[in-house]
Design a protein around this motif. Structure first.
Motif, PDB file in Angstrom:
ATOM      1  N   ALA A  84      28.727  -4.023  42.980  1.00 11.51           N
ATOM      2  CA  ALA A  84      29.002  -5.451  42.329  1.00 11.51           C
ATOM      3  C   ALA A  84      29.070  -5.165  40.909  1.00 11.51           C
ATOM      4  CB  ALA A  84      28.103  -6.270  42.427  1.00 11.51           C
ATOM      5  N   LEU A  85      30.013  -5.946  40.211  1.00  2.88           N
ATOM      6  CA  LEU A  85      30.043  -5.854  38.859  1.00  2.88           C
ATOM      7  C   LEU A  85      29.215  -6.912  38.079  1.00  2.88           C
ATOM      8  CD1 LEU A  85      31.694  -5.183  36.081  1.00  2.88           C
ATOM      9  CD2 LEU A  85      33.268  -7.108  36.688  1.00  2.88           C
ATOM     10  N   ALA A  86      28.172  -6.545  37.398  1.00  6.94           N
ATOM     11  CA  ALA A  86      27.428  -7.288  36.834  1.00  6.94           C
ATOM     12  C   ALA A  86      27.892  -7.720  35.588  1.00  6.94           C
ATOM     13  CB  ALA A  86      25.983  -6.658  36.767  1.00  6.94           C
ATOM     14  N   LEU A  87      27.982  -8.825  35.057  1.00  4.09           N
ATOM     15  CA  LEU A  87      28.349  -9.350  33.548  1.00  4.09           C
ATOM     16  C   LEU A  87      27.235  -9.859  33.070  1.00  4.09           C
ATOM     17  CD1 LEU A  87      31.618 -11.286  34.196  1.00  4.09           C
ATOM     18  CD2 LEU A  87      31.598  -8.742  33.647  1.00  4.09           C
ATOM     19  N   TYR A  88      26.870  -9.510  31.843  1.00  7.57           N
ATOM     20  CA  TYR A  88      25.841  -9.943  31.121  1.00  7.57           C
ATOM     21  C   TYR A  88      26.146 -11.147  30.379  1.00  7.57           C
ATOM     22  CZ  TYR A  88      23.284  -5.997  33.476  1.00  7.57           C
ATOM     23  OH  TYR A  88      22.765  -5.338  34.468  1.00  7.57           O
ATOM     24  N   LEU A  89      25.743 -12.273  30.445  1.00  7.75           N
ATOM     25  CA  LEU A  89      26.225 -13.428  29.846  1.00  7.75           C
ATOM     26  C   LEU A  89      25.136 -14.112  29.107  1.00  7.75           C
ATOM     27  CD1 LEU A  89      28.217 -14.857  32.869  1.00  7.75           C
ATOM     28  CD2 LEU A  89      29.018 -13.582  30.797  1.00  7.75           C
ATOM     29  N   GLY A  96      21.112 -19.458  24.999  1.00  6.87           N
ATOM     30  CA  GLY A  96      21.205 -17.932  24.389  1.00  6.87           C
ATOM     31  C   GLY A  96      20.404 -16.948  25.342  1.00  6.87           C
ATOM     32  N   ARG A  97      19.856 -17.303  26.044  1.00  5.77           N
ATOM     33  CA  ARG A  97      19.014 -16.308  26.939  1.00  5.77           C
ATOM     34  C   ARG A  97      20.146 -15.557  27.789  1.00  5.77           C
ATOM     35  NH1 ARG A  97      15.113 -20.568  27.800  1.00  5.77           N
ATOM     36  NH2 ARG A  97      16.947 -21.332  29.296  1.00  5.77           N
ATOM     37  N   GLU A  98      19.811 -14.356  28.009  1.00  4.01           N
ATOM     38  CA  GLU A  98      20.795 -13.643  28.819  1.00  4.01           C
ATOM     39  C   GLU A  98      20.873 -13.970  30.487  1.00  4.01           C
ATOM     40  OE1 GLU A  98      21.704  -9.273  28.086  1.00  4.01           O
ATOM     41  OE2 GLU A  98      20.645  -9.011  29.887  1.00  4.01           O
ATOM     42  N   LYS A  99      21.657 -14.081  30.928  1.00  2.95           N
ATOM     43  CA  LYS A  99      21.741 -14.117  32.318  1.00  2.95           C
ATOM     44  C   LYS A  99      22.809 -13.182  32.966  1.00  2.95           C
ATOM     45  CE  LYS A  99      25.305 -17.722  32.651  1.00  2.95           C
ATOM     46  NZ  LYS A  99      25.718 -18.976  33.357  1.00  2.95           N
ATOM     47  N   GLU A 100      22.643 -12.880  34.160  1.00  3.57           N
ATOM     48  CA  GLU A 100      23.609 -11.943  34.956  1.00  3.57           C
ATOM     49  C   GLU A 100      24.297 -12.580  35.996  1.00  3.57           C
ATOM     50  OE1 GLU A 100      21.147  -8.251  36.078  1.00  3.57           O
ATOM     51  OE2 GLU A 100      22.419  -8.341  37.882  1.00  3.57           O
ATOM     52  N   GLU A 101      25.708 -12.159  35.889  1.00  2.82           N
ATOM     53  CA  GLU A 101      26.492 -12.921  36.936  1.00  2.82           C
ATOM     54  C   GLU A 101      26.982 -11.575  37.646  1.00  2.82           C
ATOM     55  OE1 GLU A 101      27.367 -16.122  36.915  1.00  2.82           O
ATOM     56  OE2 GLU A 101      28.938 -16.032  38.252  1.00  2.82           O
ATOM     57  N   LEU A 102      26.769 -11.859  38.992  1.00  3.34           N
ATOM     58  CA  LEU A 102      27.448 -10.856  39.846  1.00  3.34           C
ATOM     59  C   LEU A 102      28.426 -11.017  40.451  1.00  3.34           C
ATOM     60  CD1 LEU A 102      24.375  -9.531  42.089  1.00  3.34           C
ATOM     61  CD2 LEU A 102      25.477  -8.134  40.294  1.00  3.34           C
ATOM     62  N   ILE A 103      29.514 -10.145  40.595  1.00  2.70           N
ATOM     63  CA  ILE A 103      30.737 -10.477  41.208  1.00  2.70           C
ATOM     64  C   ILE A 103      31.070  -9.136  42.115  1.00  2.70           C
ATOM     65  CG2 ILE A 103      33.191 -10.422  40.674  1.00  2.70           C
ATOM     66  CD1 ILE A 103      32.248 -11.506  37.885  1.00  2.70           C
ATOM     67  N   HIS A 104      31.182  -9.735  43.389  1.00  2.00           N
ATOM     68  CA  HIS A 104      31.231  -8.619  44.437  1.00  2.00           C
ATOM     69  C   HIS A 104      32.651  -8.181  44.423  1.00  2.00           C
ATOM     70  CE1 HIS A 104      27.443  -9.022  45.802  1.00  2.00           C
ATOM     71  NE2 HIS A 104      27.428 -10.508  45.711  1.00  2.00           N
ATOM     72  N   ALA A 105      32.875  -6.840  44.793  1.00  2.00           N
ATOM     73  CA  ALA A 105      34.245  -6.290  44.485  1.00  2.00           C
ATOM     74  C   ALA A 105      35.071  -6.411  45.653  1.00  2.00           C
ATOM     75  CB  ALA A 105      34.149  -4.872  44.284  1.00  2.00           C
ATOM     76  N   GLN A 106      35.272  -7.773  46.255  1.00  2.00           N
ATOM     77  CA  GLN A 106      36.138  -8.073  47.194  1.00  2.00           C
ATOM     78  C   GLN A 106      37.621  -7.796  47.093  1.00  2.00           C
ATOM     79  OE1 GLN A 106      33.053  -8.724  48.788  1.00  2.00           O
ATOM     80  NE2 GLN A 106      34.773  -9.102  50.134  1.00  2.00           N
ATOM     81  N   PRO A 107      38.523  -7.185  48.087  1.00  2.00           N
ATOM     82  CA  PRO A 107      39.810  -6.895  47.963  1.00  2.00           C
ATOM     83  C   PRO A 107      40.739  -7.922  47.415  1.00  2.00           C
ATOM     84  CG  PRO A 107      39.130  -7.045  50.247  1.00  2.00           C
ATOM     85  CD  PRO A 107      37.855  -7.161  49.414  1.00  2.00           C
ATOM     86  N   GLY A 108      41.429  -7.719  46.441  1.00  2.00           N
ATOM     87  CA  GLY A 108      42.436  -8.763  45.801  1.00  2.00           C
ATOM     88  C   GLY A 108      41.617  -9.356  44.803  1.00  2.00           C
ATOM     89  N   GLU A 164      33.135  -8.853  23.807  1.00  2.00           N
ATOM     90  CA  GLU A 164      31.837  -9.414  23.972  1.00  2.00           C
ATOM     91  C   GLU A 164      31.007  -9.216  25.115  1.00  2.00           C
ATOM     92  OE1 GLU A 164      30.847 -12.189  22.035  1.00  2.00           O
ATOM     93  OE2 GLU A 164      32.460 -12.114  20.323  1.00  2.00           O
ATOM     94  N   ILE A 165      31.679  -8.899  26.270  1.00  2.00           N
ATOM     95  CA  ILE A 165      30.821  -9.214  27.601  1.00  2.00           C
ATOM     96  C   ILE A 165      30.376  -7.443  27.989  1.00  2.00           C
ATOM     97  CG2 ILE A 165      30.672  -9.591  29.963  1.00  2.00           C
ATOM     98  CD1 ILE A 165      32.129 -12.165  29.385  1.00  2.00           C
ATOM     99  N   GLU A 166      28.950  -7.344  27.843  1.00  2.00           N
ATOM    100  CA  GLU A 166      28.310  -6.130  28.455  1.00  2.00           C
ATOM    101  C   GLU A 166      28.429  -6.316  29.846  1.00  2.00           C
ATOM    102  OE1 GLU A 166      24.687  -4.638  26.535  1.00  2.00           O
ATOM    103  OE2 GLU A 166      25.646  -4.817  24.585  1.00  2.00           O
ATOM    104  N   HIS A 167      28.633  -5.240  30.619  1.00  2.00           N
ATOM    105  CA  HIS A 167      28.691  -5.027  32.082  1.00  2.00           C
ATOM    106  C   HIS A 167      28.230  -3.762  32.581  1.00  2.00           C
ATOM    107  CE1 HIS A 167      32.495  -3.962  30.502  1.00  2.00           C
ATOM    108  NE2 HIS A 167      32.811  -3.180  31.556  1.00  2.00           N
ATOM    109  N   GLU A 168      28.252  -3.907  34.107  1.00  2.00           N
ATOM    110  CA  GLU A 168      27.967  -2.685  34.479  1.00  2.00           C
ATOM    111  C   GLU A 168      28.367  -2.683  36.089  1.00  2.00           C
ATOM    112  OE1 GLU A 168      23.345  -2.920  34.406  1.00  2.00           O
ATOM    113  OE2 GLU A 168      23.672  -1.732  36.528  1.00  2.00           O
ATOM    114  N   VAL A 169      28.548  -1.348  36.594  1.00  2.00           N
ATOM    115  CA  VAL A 169      29.121  -1.526  38.138  1.00  2.00           C
ATOM    116  C   VAL A 169      27.892  -0.854  38.581  1.00  2.00           C
ATOM    117  CG1 VAL A 169      30.506  -0.270  39.857  1.00  2.00           C
ATOM    118  CG2 VAL A 169      31.311  -1.167  37.576  1.00  2.00           C
ATOM    119  N   GLN A 170      27.041  -1.818  39.730  1.00  2.00           N
ATOM    120  CA  GLN A 170      26.012  -1.377  40.377  1.00  2.00           C
ATOM    121  C   GLN A 170      26.099  -0.247  41.409  1.00  2.00           C
ATOM    122  OE1 GLN A 170      24.584  -4.883  42.014  1.00  2.00           O
ATOM    123  NE2 GLN A 170      23.468  -5.437  40.067  1.00  2.00           N
TER     124      GLN A 170
END
Ligand SMILES: O=C(O)CCC(=O)C(=O)O
Ligand SMILES: [Fe+2]
Length: 208
Positions: free
Chosen positions: A155-160, A165-177, A186-192
């Motif tokens: 999953a791609l985690a975006l740190y928002l 002003g508190r950090e929250k993590e938004e998880l985006i699954h790598a669904q095809p398409g 601005e947006i720090e992120h990681e691939v889990q």
């Protein structure tokens, strides 16, 4: 000058980019186009060696296993095949539109195929380097197989930041398409951690 036509689909993407600095859409490319792009990637992977992806600007690339484990192949628009041309046409149309409506001044793009083998990840980072601040929008398109499941990882985690002003993590699954566009500066992120090979095209829209 050609008459300007409002594109309602692009406008939704732009609204999200303005309001929350990222957007996720599953319909930018058709299912057939995603199948073609995936097949093309797999053929290229069987014919060419994808390079171990490095960290840092091109002038000072370093391969650091603990940071990212993906393999990449840069795309060359000038020698693109028919399927890549379809990809570039759609992306370039969008660039043209946002340049006309948002004055972002995107001048060029850089794009690569990426494969994350099982057991790899990309640690939290920002896509701009000190020496290359031209990256403005990051554009990731997932080319995983249609049976892709969230428990395949990657999953791609975006740190928002939330309203307070508190950090929250938004998880985006790598669904095809799925196409994810976000603010590179601005947006720090990681691939889990990935548990099944994970395929994508990653690109950056850059100012001059
Ligand atoms: O594949 C993704 O979801 C993001 C990849 C990424 O962060 C990068 O290549 O800089
Ligand atoms: Fe990134």
């Amino acid at each position: 000058m050609a008459e300007f036509a409002v594109n309602a689909f692009y406008e939704l993407i732009i609204d999200d980019l303005i309001n929350r600095k990222y957007c996720v859409t599953d319909t930018f490319f058709t299912v057939e186009e995603i199948d073609l792009l995936r097949t093309n990637l797999l053929i290229k992977q069987s014919l060419t060696t994808f390079k171990k992806a490095a960290v840092g600007p091109l002038s000072n690339e370093q391969i650091i296993e603990e940071v990212r484990g993906d393999f990449i192949l840069w795309m060359d628009e000038s020698s693109s095949d028919q399927i890549e041309k379809m990809y570039f046409n759609k992306i370039n149309n969008f660039i043209h539109y946002i340049n006309r409506t948002c004055y972002l001044g995107i001048q060029e793009g850089e794009f690569h195929y990426a494969c994350y083998p099982e057991g790899t990840f990309y640690k939290r980072h920002l896509d701009v380097f000190h020496t290359d601040v031209r990256r403005t929008l990051s554009v990731v398109l997932y080319l995983n197989t249609p049976d892709w499941q969230p428990d395949n990882g990657g999953a791609l985690a975006l740190y928002l930041k939330d309203a307070a002003g508190r950090e929250k993590e938004e998880l985006i699954h790598a669904q095809p398409g799925r196409l994810v566009i976000f603010d590179s500066k601005e947006i720090e992120h990681e691939v889990q951690m990935v548990y099944k090979p994970r395929y994508s095209i990653t690109g950056w829209l850059k100012t001059r």
